[in-house]
Design an enzyme around this catalytic site. Sequence first.
Site, PDB file in Angstrom:
ATOM      1  N   LYS A  53       0.835  -1.201   0.000  1.00 31.71           N
ATOM      2  CA  LYS A  53       0.000   0.000   0.000  1.00 31.71           C
ATOM      3  C   LYS A  53       0.871   1.253   0.000  1.00 31.71           C
ATOM      4  O   LYS A  53       2.091   1.177   0.145  1.00 31.71           O
ATOM      5  CB  LYS A  53      -0.931  -0.017   1.215  1.00 31.71           C
ATOM      6  CG  LYS A  53      -0.217  -0.026   2.562  1.00 31.71           C
ATOM      7  CD  LYS A  53      -1.207  -0.139   3.712  1.00 31.71           C
ATOM      8  CE  LYS A  53      -0.463  -0.161   5.052  1.00 31.71           C
ATOM      9  NZ  LYS A  53      -1.385  -0.210   6.200  1.00 31.71           N
ATOM     10  N   ARG A 151     -10.436  -0.492  15.406  1.00 29.43           N
ATOM     11  CA  ARG A 151     -10.367   0.334  14.203  1.00 29.43           C
ATOM     12  C   ARG A 151     -11.272  -0.242  13.128  1.00 29.43           C
ATOM     13  O   ARG A 151     -12.198   0.412  12.669  1.00 29.43           O
ATOM     14  CB  ARG A 151      -8.905   0.410  13.741  1.00 29.43           C
ATOM     15  CG  ARG A 151      -8.614   1.442  12.685  1.00 29.43           C
ATOM     16  CD  ARG A 151      -7.118   1.573  12.446  1.00 29.43           C
ATOM     17  NE  ARG A 151      -6.501   0.353  11.951  1.00 29.43           N
ATOM     18  CZ  ARG A 151      -5.209   0.259  11.622  1.00 29.43           C
ATOM     19  NH1 ARG A 151      -4.407   1.303  11.771  1.00 29.43           N
ATOM     20  NH2 ARG A 151      -4.725  -0.879  11.173  1.00 29.43           N
ATOM     21  N   TYR A 270      14.819  30.575   8.022  1.00 25.44           N
ATOM     22  CA  TYR A 270      13.671  31.306   8.554  1.00 25.44           C
ATOM     23  C   TYR A 270      13.760  31.452  10.068  1.00 25.44           C
ATOM     24  O   TYR A 270      14.082  30.500  10.792  1.00 25.44           O
ATOM     25  CB  TYR A 270      12.376  30.584   8.199  1.00 25.44           C
ATOM     26  CG  TYR A 270      12.037  30.637   6.723  1.00 25.44           C
ATOM     27  CD1 TYR A 270      11.703  31.836   6.107  1.00 25.44           C
ATOM     28  CD2 TYR A 270      12.056  29.479   5.957  1.00 25.44           C
ATOM     29  CE1 TYR A 270      11.388  31.881   4.754  1.00 25.44           C
ATOM     30  CE2 TYR A 270      11.743  29.513   4.602  1.00 25.44           C
ATOM     31  CZ  TYR A 270      11.410  30.717   4.006  1.00 25.44           C
ATOM     32  OH  TYR A 270      11.105  30.760   2.661  1.00 25.44           O
ATOM     33  N   MET A 323      10.899  24.202   2.477  1.00 28.02           N
ATOM     34  CA  MET A 323      10.222  23.413   1.442  1.00 28.02           C
ATOM     35  C   MET A 323      11.195  22.766   0.473  1.00 28.02           C
ATOM     36  O   MET A 323      11.052  21.598   0.103  1.00 28.02           O
ATOM     37  CB  MET A 323       9.227  24.293   0.689  1.00 28.02           C
ATOM     38  CG  MET A 323       8.414  23.527  -0.363  1.00 28.02           C
ATOM     39  SD  MET A 323       7.277  24.581  -1.285  1.00 28.02           S
ATOM     40  CE  MET A 323       6.120  25.050   0.000  1.00 28.02           C
TER      41      MET A 323
END
Length: 381
Positions: A53, A151, A270, A323
């Site tokens: 998956k 679940r 940043y 990013m």
Amino acid sequence: MGIISPAERLTVPTDFCEPVEAGLLTVDLSALVSNWRKLASLSGGAECGAVVKADGYGLGQAAVMRALAGAGCKTFFVANLLEGETARALAPEATIYVLDGVVPGCAPRLAAAGLRPCIGSFAELEEWAAAGATLGRKLEAALHFDTGMNRLGFAPRMAADVVARARGIAPTLVMSHFVSSQLPADPINARQIADFLPVRAHFPGVLASMANSSGVFLPEKPYFDVVRPGYALYGGNPTPGARNPMRAVAHISARIISVRDLSPGDTVGYDGVWKAPRPSRVATIGAGYADGLPVSATAAPEKPAGEAIVGGARCPFVGRVSMDYVVLDVTDAPKGAAERGQWVELLGESIDVEALAARARTIGYEVLTRLGRRYARRYAG
């Protein structure tokens, strides 16, 4: 293309075109197959399937499935219908289970692709039986019982009722899912097995499955008929706290695109979260959180930062992971290794997925499944 050594991965061999991308993901398919064979050998004669998956845990469902099918894997587990349809196109003869079960409205497409949903509710059971009636045949499926995950799945006490109401389908597997198989001393493992045994007894002649990657290593040996490893296939450690018995499959390298010298007190990135404590040399690499490097690998007080291997030296991330870029402190890297155009290792033989995840305060599953699509990809082996 043959297997390439860690050193070759970092320098990018000249026997194929230099990637124009600033990041390179090499997937060692021979290591993937080796991991599958090792897990199969440890599973007491049970069939070893494969969970593919999330795009083969981020490494490419097509390449992963072709390699495993070529090695002899005949049973695959995916999460949803779309993954199942892709899997069917890749492996026309394989047995493919869909862990989501029968999502409302999906039954016709599941049946058309020859997929077997993992059914865990009476509503799903009825919908699957109705689809089979329309087609004039009983459709195959797994029956999922919840022994503690809370679940998906039927409660074990419902087993007799499930038998009675499943007459309109053809069960091929009865299954459950471990809560804490990565913790072999946790008593919940034994309790879950004990709860599953009477469920299995209600379905004589139907295959049973419980063990995921870590379940293969439990002392109780809950192999039953089919084991379904995922994470360990891709190099993740199924035995946390002990040496990883699996081979590394994913190798990430990134290219240095800028190098500069800093004075004490200069900040990086940043918000200036890192300040140079000494005259420092830093290198910017062309990979960031858009490429799957966790932003949480940013350096912070009382928390280790992510690292890269530069010329054999471990160099920490400094400033924020942004990013598109990560900045490395390469002050102590060997001379000539930290230069524009050179490649550094972010994941591979020296920094495995567990180490990267730990420094980002996440899990290796997240690291693998979030690998970005901007990397140049090489499939070796």
